[in-house]
Scaffold this active site. Structure first.
Site, short mmCIF file in Angstrom:
data_model
loop_
_atom_site.label_atom_id
_atom_site.label_comp_id
_atom_site.label_asym_id
_atom_site.label_seq_id
_atom_site.Cartn_x
_atom_site.Cartn_y
_atom_site.Cartn_z
N ARG A 107 0.89 -1.18 0.00
CA ARG A 107 0.00 0.00 0.00
C ARG A 107 0.92 1.21 0.00
NH1 ARG A 107 -5.30 1.31 3.53
NH2 ARG A 107 -6.08 -0.02 1.87
N HIS A 134 -7.38 0.69 -6.49
CA HIS A 134 -7.59 -0.16 -5.31
C HIS A 134 -8.25 -1.47 -5.79
CE1 HIS A 134 -7.81 -1.32 -1.27
NE2 HIS A 134 -8.70 -0.48 -0.78
N GLN A 137 -10.11 -4.08 -3.45
CA GLN A 137 -11.42 -3.64 -2.95
C GLN A 137 -12.51 -3.88 -3.98
OE1 GLN A 137 -12.10 -2.18 0.29
NE2 GLN A 137 -14.11 -2.84 -0.45
N ASP A 222 -17.25 7.02 -1.53
CA ASP A 222 -16.00 6.88 -0.76
C ASP A 222 -15.77 8.21 -0.05
OD1 ASP A 222 -13.52 6.02 0.16
OD2 ASP A 222 -12.54 6.05 -1.80
N CYS A 262 -16.28 1.36 0.57
CA CYS A 262 -15.11 0.54 0.90
C CYS A 262 -14.71 0.66 2.36
CB CYS A 262 -13.94 0.89 -0.02
SG CYS A 262 -13.33 2.59 0.17
N ARG A 290 -13.29 -8.94 1.63
CA ARG A 290 -11.86 -8.68 1.35
C ARG A 290 -11.04 -9.91 1.72
NH1 ARG A 290 -9.79 -3.46 1.25
NH2 ARG A 290 -7.84 -4.51 0.77
N1 NVA Z 1 -10.00 6.41 -1.44
C1 NVA Z 1 -9.61 6.05 -0.09
C2 NVA Z 1 -9.84 4.59 0.14
C3 NVA Z 1 -9.48 4.10 1.52
C4 NVA Z 1 -9.65 2.64 1.67
C5 NVA Z 1 -8.15 6.43 0.13
O1 NVA Z 1 -7.35 6.25 -0.79
O2 NVA Z 1 -7.82 6.90 1.22
N1 CP Z 2 -11.18 -0.39 2.44
C1 CP Z 2 -9.90 -0.40 2.86
O1 CP Z 2 -8.94 -0.63 2.09
O2 CP Z 2 -9.77 -0.20 4.19
P1 CP Z 2 -8.41 0.05 5.00
O3 CP Z 2 -7.89 1.39 4.61
O4 CP Z 2 -8.83 -0.03 6.45
O5 CP Z 2 -7.43 -1.04 4.65
#
Ligand code: NVA
Ligand code: CP
Length: 307
Positions: A107, A134, A137, A222, A262, A290
């Protein structure tokens, strides 16, 4: 080490529609075994390295628990507690880490970083979220849709909110799996079709979020501010005020429309509590899935198709 051809999962387009059909069927089986407390240990002696340069709850727990449930083990690294935060070149980190483990989940911020890591990795690399995509997800979201309503082919997904990593990945999935995304974002936060790499046809853009939701089979949103964009928080709060999924938007969608997010969610910002906590919301199944989809994905990347 790996026994199949090296395959990464860096964006949704890295797998074909046939591979997704296999993964969804395999996920259902793996989930069924999990619910029955039946052992499923295809990855004994395999190790997953998880690298987090941004915060996580679901991604961390689902990959870590999932790998243990498959019989393997995990190593957890963050920028703060490894040399990754002290400017060791990503290429060197990739060479070293991938000599010691069988699979890597990352990540991070820019997609270019994960692509560089993958280029120098001896083992499969999975995208656990970047600024652009992502995919894990959306894999879970589509599996969840199928569980509740059957095939997503030909259906309409309404995306209400930021033209972000989730939106880009929905667009990629729509083109690959044959459904349509109705996108509504505030101006200045539009999707960039070049990032998603999609042609017009699998998506339509609407100024008014109500119109995007009209007749939709699934409404999804989101956070207004994704990780890495916190400096824009106040400006975004103003720009996104009308992009809050509420009961009126759900009423504009089909009567049996689902709601997904998500997570993490901010009730009263991108979604009203009565929607996310209401009868059309499947967010808890979505979060749980997930675990199951990623177990199928890890098994597939390491061992290929299982009979
Ligand atoms: N769009 C959000 C998703 C978090 C799971 C982010 O990138 O922070
Ligand atoms: N939806 C998701 O990826 O959640 P986290 O940021 O908690 O991993």
């Amino acid at each position: 080490m790996t026994t199949t051809q090296l395959k990464h999962y860096l964006q949704f387009t890295d797998l074909t529609a046939d591979e997704y059909a296999y993964l969804f069927a395999r996920t259902a089986l793996i989930k069924q075994k999990f619910k029955a407390y039946e052992k499923h240990h295809p990855l004994v002696d395999r190790t997953l390295a998880m690298i987090f340069e941004k915060a996580s709850t679901r991604t961390r727990v689902s990959f870590e628990a999932g790998m243990y449930q498959l019989g393997g083990s995990v190593v957890h690294l963050t920028t703060g507690d490894s040399q990754l935060g002290r400017a060791e070149p990503i290429e060197d980190s990739a060479r070293v880490i991938s000599r010691m483990v069988d699979l890597v989940m990352i990540r991070t911020f820019g997609q270019d970083k994960i692509e560089r890591f993958a280029e120098y990795s001896r083992v499969p690399v999975i995208n656990g979220l970047t600024n652009e995509y992502h995919p894990c997800q959306i894999l879970a979201d589509i599996f969840t849709y199928i569980e509740h309503r059957g095939s997503i082919t030909g259906k309409v997904v309404a995306w209400v909110g930021d033209g972000n990593n989730m939106a880009n990945t929905w667009l990629q999935a729509a083109e690959l799996l044959g459904f349509t995304v109705h996108v509504s974002t505030p101006s200045g936060y539009e999707i960039d079709p070049a990032v998603a790499g999609v042609k017009r046809g699998s998506y339509q853009v609407f100024k008014d979020p109500m119109q995007a939701c009209a007749g939709a089979d699934l409404v999804t949103t989101d956070v207004w501010t994704s990780m890495g964009f916190e400096a824009e928080n106040e400006a975004r709060k103003k720009a996104f005020a009308d992009w809050c999924v509420d009961a009126d938007m759900m009423r504009a969608a089909k009567a049996d429309a689902l709601f997904m997010h998500c997570l993490p969610a901010h009730r009263g910002e991108e979604v009203e509590a009565e929607v996310i906590d209401g009868p059309q919301s499947v967010v808890w199944d979505e979060a749980e899935n997930r675990l199951h989809v990623q177990k199928a994905l890890m098994e597939y990347l390491l061992l290929g198709i299982q009979k």
